[in-house]
Design a protein around this motif. Structure first.
Motif, PDB file in Angstrom:
ATOM      1  N   ALA A  41       0.802  -1.444  -0.095  1.00  0.00           N
ATOM      2  CA  ALA A  41      -0.041  -0.123   0.111  1.00  0.00           C
ATOM      3  C   ALA A  41       0.515   1.355  -0.033  1.00  0.00           C
ATOM      4  CB  ALA A  41      -0.846  -0.084   1.320  1.00  0.00           C
ATOM      5  N   LEU A  42       2.156   0.881   0.081  1.00  0.00           N
ATOM      6  CA  LEU A  42       3.045   2.380   0.065  1.00  0.00           C
ATOM      7  C   LEU A  42       3.148   2.731  -1.373  1.00  0.00           C
ATOM      8  CD1 LEU A  42       5.615   1.436   2.784  1.00  0.00           C
ATOM      9  CD2 LEU A  42       3.557   2.771   3.139  1.00  0.00           C
ATOM     10  N   GLY A  43       3.532   4.311  -1.595  1.00  0.00           N
ATOM     11  CA  GLY A  43       3.703   4.749  -2.769  1.00  0.00           C
ATOM     12  C   GLY A  43       5.289   4.724  -2.813  1.00  0.00           C
ATOM     13  N   LEU A  44       5.628   5.111  -4.227  1.00  0.00           N
ATOM     14  CA  LEU A  44       6.940   5.111  -4.413  1.00  0.00           C
ATOM     15  C   LEU A  44       7.617   6.217  -3.926  1.00  0.00           C
ATOM     16  CD1 LEU A  44       7.055   4.231  -8.431  1.00  0.00           C
ATOM     17  CD2 LEU A  44       7.401   2.681  -6.463  1.00  0.00           C
ATOM     18  N   ALA A  45       8.935   6.208  -3.192  1.00  0.00           N
ATOM     19  CA  ALA A  45       9.519   7.008  -2.597  1.00  0.00           C
ATOM     20  C   ALA A  45      10.441   7.864  -3.751  1.00  0.00           C
ATOM     21  CB  ALA A  45      10.336   6.729  -1.356  1.00  0.00           C
ATOM     22  N   LEU A  46       9.683   9.073  -4.282  1.00  0.00           N
ATOM     23  CA  LEU A  46      10.405   9.887  -5.110  1.00  0.00           C
ATOM     24  C   LEU A  46      11.368  10.904  -4.554  1.00  0.00           C
ATOM     25  CD1 LEU A  46       7.321   9.470  -7.539  1.00  0.00           C
ATOM     26  CD2 LEU A  46       9.572   8.336  -7.902  1.00  0.00           C
ATOM     27  N   ALA A  73      12.331  20.853  -6.656  1.00  0.00           N
ATOM     28  CA  ALA A  73      11.499  20.847  -7.472  1.00  0.00           C
ATOM     29  C   ALA A  73      10.414  19.931  -7.443  1.00  0.00           C
ATOM     30  CB  ALA A  73      12.122  20.673  -8.986  1.00  0.00           C
ATOM     31  N   ILE A  74       9.130  19.965  -7.621  1.00  0.00           N
ATOM     32  CA  ILE A  74       8.126  19.283  -7.704  1.00  0.00           C
ATOM     33  C   ILE A  74       8.305  18.208  -8.672  1.00  0.00           C
ATOM     34  CG2 ILE A  74       5.629  18.886  -7.784  1.00  0.00           C
ATOM     35  CD1 ILE A  74       5.510  21.879  -6.925  1.00  0.00           C
ATOM     36  N   THR A  75       8.291  16.942  -8.384  1.00  0.00           N
ATOM     37  CA  THR A  75       8.292  15.830  -9.248  1.00  0.00           C
ATOM     38  C   THR A  75       6.851  15.549  -9.916  1.00  0.00           C
ATOM     39  OG1 THR A  75       7.674  14.099  -7.881  1.00  0.00           O
ATOM     40  CG2 THR A  75      10.221  14.655  -8.055  1.00  0.00           C
ATOM     41  N   SER A  76       7.116  14.754 -11.225  1.00  0.00           N
ATOM     42  CA  SER A  76       5.879  14.521 -11.894  1.00  0.00           C
ATOM     43  C   SER A  76       4.862  13.768 -10.990  1.00  0.00           C
ATOM     44  CB  SER A  76       6.146  13.968 -13.129  1.00  0.00           C
ATOM     45  OG  SER A  76       6.995  12.772 -13.105  1.00  0.00           O
ATOM     46  N   ALA A  77       5.343  12.819 -10.144  1.00  0.00           N
ATOM     47  CA  ALA A  77       4.622  11.997  -9.273  1.00  0.00           C
ATOM     48  C   ALA A  77       3.990  12.660  -8.418  1.00  0.00           C
ATOM     49  CB  ALA A  77       5.637  10.594  -8.573  1.00  0.00           C
ATOM     50  N   GLN A  78       4.861  13.659  -7.747  1.00  0.00           N
ATOM     51  CA  GLN A  78       4.156  14.565  -6.614  1.00  0.00           C
ATOM     52  C   GLN A  78       2.930  15.495  -7.167  1.00  0.00           C
ATOM     53  OE1 GLN A  78       7.890  16.179  -5.531  1.00  0.00           O
ATOM     54  NE2 GLN A  78       8.217  14.973  -3.612  1.00  0.00           N
ATOM     55  N   ALA A  79       3.260  15.825  -8.332  1.00  0.00           N
ATOM     56  CA  ALA A  79       2.160  16.550  -8.888  1.00  0.00           C
ATOM     57  C   ALA A  79       0.986  15.810  -9.119  1.00  0.00           C
ATOM     58  CB  ALA A  79       2.693  17.399 -10.318  1.00  0.00           C
ATOM     59  N   SER A  80       1.022  14.540  -9.663  1.00  0.00           N
ATOM     60  CA  SER A  80       0.128  13.579  -9.947  1.00  0.00           C
ATOM     61  C   SER A  80      -0.688  13.285  -8.729  1.00  0.00           C
ATOM     62  CB  SER A  80       0.358  12.496 -10.368  1.00  0.00           C
ATOM     63  OG  SER A  80      -0.496  11.614 -11.028  1.00  0.00           O
ATOM     64  N   ARG A  81       0.074  13.131  -7.622  1.00  0.00           N
ATOM     65  CA  ARG A  81      -0.546  12.915  -6.390  1.00  0.00           C
ATOM     66  C   ARG A  81      -1.329  14.026  -5.898  1.00  0.00           C
ATOM     67  NH1 ARG A  81       1.508  13.479  -0.910  1.00  0.00           N
ATOM     68  NH2 ARG A  81       0.267  12.137   0.449  1.00  0.00           N
ATOM     69  N   PHE A  82      -0.870  15.183  -5.804  1.00  0.00           N
ATOM     70  CA  PHE A  82      -1.585  16.389  -5.703  1.00  0.00           C
ATOM     71  C   PHE A  82      -2.956  16.634  -6.341  1.00  0.00           C
ATOM     72  CE2 PHE A  82      -2.588  20.855  -6.626  1.00  0.00           C
ATOM     73  CZ  PHE A  82      -2.695  21.458  -5.375  1.00  0.00           C
ATOM     74  N   ALA A  96       1.974  18.878 -15.580  1.00  0.00           N
ATOM     75  CA  ALA A  96       3.263  20.200 -15.932  1.00  0.00           C
ATOM     76  C   ALA A  96       2.627  21.507 -15.440  1.00  0.00           C
ATOM     77  CB  ALA A  96       3.283  20.327 -17.635  1.00  0.00           C
ATOM     78  N   GLU A  97       1.600  21.989 -15.200  1.00  0.00           N
ATOM     79  CA  GLU A  97       0.988  23.202 -14.695  1.00  0.00           C
ATOM     80  C   GLU A  97       1.479  23.214 -13.225  1.00  0.00           C
ATOM     81  OE1 GLU A  97      -2.995  26.282 -14.577  1.00  0.00           O
ATOM     82  OE2 GLU A  97      -2.943  24.237 -15.311  1.00  0.00           O
ATOM     83  N   VAL A  98       1.202  22.074 -12.540  1.00  0.00           N
ATOM     84  CA  VAL A  98       1.485  22.269 -11.166  1.00  0.00           C
ATOM     85  C   VAL A  98       2.923  22.223 -10.965  1.00  0.00           C
ATOM     86  CG1 VAL A  98       1.255  20.649  -8.965  1.00  0.00           C
ATOM     87  CG2 VAL A  98      -0.544  20.818 -10.417  1.00  0.00           C
ATOM     88  N   GLY A 528       2.452   7.259  -9.553  1.00  0.00           N
ATOM     89  CA  GLY A 528       3.516   6.535  -9.374  1.00  0.00           C
ATOM     90  C   GLY A 528       3.547   5.616  -8.118  1.00  0.00           C
ATOM     91  N   GLN A 529       2.389   5.354  -7.725  1.00  0.00           N
ATOM     92  CA  GLN A 529       2.164   4.482  -6.207  1.00  0.00           C
ATOM     93  C   GLN A 529       2.178   3.131  -6.577  1.00  0.00           C
ATOM     94  OE1 GLN A 529      -0.679   6.242  -3.821  1.00  0.00           O
ATOM     95  NE2 GLN A 529       0.273   8.342  -3.595  1.00  0.00           N
ATOM     96  N   VAL A 530       1.969   2.617  -7.785  1.00  0.00           N
ATOM     97  CA  VAL A 530       1.875   1.099  -7.925  1.00  0.00           C
ATOM     98  C   VAL A 530       3.306   0.636  -7.654  1.00  0.00           C
ATOM     99  CG1 VAL A 530       1.489  -0.791  -9.508  1.00  0.00           C
ATOM    100  CG2 VAL A 530      -0.074   1.186  -9.497  1.00  0.00           C
TER     101      VAL A 530
END
Length: 569
Positions: A41-46, A73-82, A96-98, A528-530
């Motif tokens: 259940a844990l996401g990837l640590a990016l 910088a905000i990673t793409s995975a962090q932006a997607s999670r947000f 990209a906007e985030v 990116g959490q799978v």
């Protein structure tokens, strides 16, 4: 397109069922039990990308400049999670906007976006106000899906949907003609006030026709001492119990106030009866039912049926002879000022957007912003939303076993549609009612079966581990073997473009490398959490066919069936 054969990899959803029961299989689709995909259940640590700079010069030595703090910088995975918390689904453009605006800047931009169209105007533009639709619901599901998936003001849509699950009205319980318009007017109230003040929102829902019908105070009459009739108490009770203060007194961190080791009740039956007297006399402002227009306007108060005697509730007395408008203002002002409102409302919004089990500190920080936005204003929704989404508990990369929440079924469908640019093939968004647990999603926005929504915020699954740990899992209340299999089979139909919602998968088509394909789907849908172990199994399934289209279907379907996707961290 031919239906996919049974895939070589099946997702194990047992971790998402009450008591850990295995999901049943299904004929003609993909069973939910199978090869035992890891339920990590844990996401990837990016790691965030650092950036920095320096400078130098020759000749006269100048004083060293004050170092500028390095902002990761905000990673793409962090932006997607947000975006999974703040929208109905992430797109590559949104990500990209985030990353460009950063979290706070993106929120500010969303607050400034106007509504492109109201739910009501969408129905009118498509002719649903034709007399033939007076006694039906035609168009309601259409407008809901069109806006949830296609509207540009995604933060507003997301918060509006969260509010619809707290301040609940379900279309099937609205006893009015033109139900689709009455409900559209109610959803518009939530959307229009999602970024306003909670006190104003209380006023708008109270004077809304759909709410007054759903909670049965429309044409509510004052007490009759001759017949013994008393005012309907439905709205008075639910306004306090479910919408604003709850059953027990709360500390600002959401914990219960105790007296002698027992929780302290917020109100008594007499408070309900006293408050109900103030919700008498409410009626629509016209008897013309040839158009739905009267349901868009606020209710008025009929002085002839409104209670004129004194009414007492929550320690406040409305004097005899007070006008209906004055009585309503006193009622809502009193409730809004109650100390329970900040933690009660804040915790439920956190649960809907971020995590089912926020820490008391998280609740306390958001409740403090509800009580005072920093400028002495109580109930500022923009301040509350910003506090929820920017809190360290929301933005830190997920760790532990209690963070996050089960993705709501509707959010899974809208997440897929937005990620891959799906739109209505017919142009009229005919996805329909998806509340069947047998062959749809077990949930459909605006169709809650009761004022308690599809699931309760305090639901504890029938599993000792939840009770022992003191955890809740609201969305698991509509999750069982039947709904799990129904979701997977419906999802397969959707992903293969066999419904009105269809995608060209233009972004995925060029990705001929299986790993690149799986990684992109993981990013857009699951932030990116799978886990890498699950992704390896999915990639193996993708590689089992050389058909490019089927590879896309397999990658999407198995990511969306994986426990790591279903549990948003």
């Amino acid at each position: 397109m031919d239906r996919l054969e049974t895939l070589p990899l099946q997702a194990d959803l047992a971790a998402d069922l009450p008591d850990g029961a295995p999901a049943a299989g299904a004929t003609g689709g993909i069973g939910a039990a199978g090869s035992g995909v890891s339920a990590v259940a844990l996401g990837l640590a990016l790691a965030a990308c650092d950036s920095g700079g320096g400078g130098g010069g020759g000749g006269v030595v100048a004083p060293a400049p004050t170092p500028t703090p390095t902002v990761a910088a905000i990673t793409s995975a962090q932006a997607s999670r947000f975006l999974s918390q703040a929208t109905m689904g992430a797109t590559s453009a949104d990500i990209a906007e985030v990353q460009s605006r950063r979290f706070d800047g993106w929120i500010t931009a969303e607050f400034a976006k106007p509504r492109a169209t109201t739910y009501w105007d969408w129905l009118v533009a498509r002719g649903y106000n034709d007399a033939a639709n007076i006694n039906g619901e035609a168009g309601f599901d259409n407008v809901m899906w069109s806006q949830l998936v296609g509207a540009g003001d995604q933060l507003r849509q997301r918060v509006g949907m969260a509010l619809s699950e707290m301040l609940v009205v379900g279309i099937s319980g609205v006893n009015l003609n033109w139900r689709q318009f009455a409900m559209a007017a109610y959803v518009d109230v939530l959307m229009d006030n999602a970024f306003g003040n909670f006190r104003t929102l209380l006023d708008r829902i109270t004077t809304n026709a759909a709410m007054s019908s759903f909670l049965t105070f429309l044409n509510n009459r004052r007490a009759n001492t001759t017949t013994g009739a008393v005012p309907d108490e439905n709205y008075a009770r639910e306004l306090m119990q479910l919408f604003t203060i709850g059953l027990y007194r709360l500390n600002m961190d959401g914990s219960r106030v105790l007296s002698g080791g027992q929780p302290v009740e917020t109100y008594a039956p007499a408070d309900v009866s006293g408050l109900a007297r103030l919700f008498t006399g409410f009626t629509v402002d016209s008897s013309d039912s040839t158009t739905p227009d009267r349901y868009r306007r606020p209710l008025i108060i009929n002085a002839g049926t409104h209670e004129t005697g004194a009414s007492t509730f929550l320690g406040v007395t409305v004097p005899a002879g007070a006008t209906g408008a004055d009585a309503l203002k006193t009622a809502l002002d009193t409730i809004f000022a109650h100390p329970n409102v900040p933690p009660f409302v804040s915790k439920q919004l956190i649960q809907r957007l971020v995590t089912s089990n926020p820490s008391p500190a998280y609740v306390g920080r958001v409740a403090a912003r509800f009580a005072d936005n920093g400028s002495g204003v109580r109930g500022d929704m923009q301040a509350v939303i910003r506090a929820i989404l920017l809190d360290d508990e929301a933005r830190a990369d997920p760790t532990g076993t209690t963070a996050g929440k089960l993705r709501e079924p509707v959010m899974r469908l809208t997440g897929w549609a937005r990620a891959f640019g799906a739109a209505s093939n017919s142009g009229n968004w005919t996805t329909g009612d998806t509340s069947s647990s047998l062959n749809r999603l077990a949930q459909s926005m605006g169709r809650a079966p009761s004022v308690f929504n599809f699931f309760r915020p305090g639901y504890v699954p029938q599993n000792p581990a939840f009770a022992t740990a003191g955890l809740v899992a609201p969305e698991l209340q509509i999750t069982n073997e039947i709904s799990t299999v129904g979701y997977i089979n419906y999802l397969q139909t959707v992903v293969q473009n066999s419904t009105d919602l269809r995608s060209t998968y233009a972004e995925l088509t060029p990705l001929t490398d299986p790993q690149a394909l799986v990684d992109r789907v993981n990013l857009l849908l699951a932030a990116g959490q799978v886990s890498s172990a699950t992704l390896t199994q999915i990639r193996t399934a993708v590689e089992s066919t050389t058909n490019a289209t089927n590879r896309i279907y397999i990658a999407i379907l198995l990511v969306m069936a994986s426990p790591e996707y279903l549990t948003l961290k």
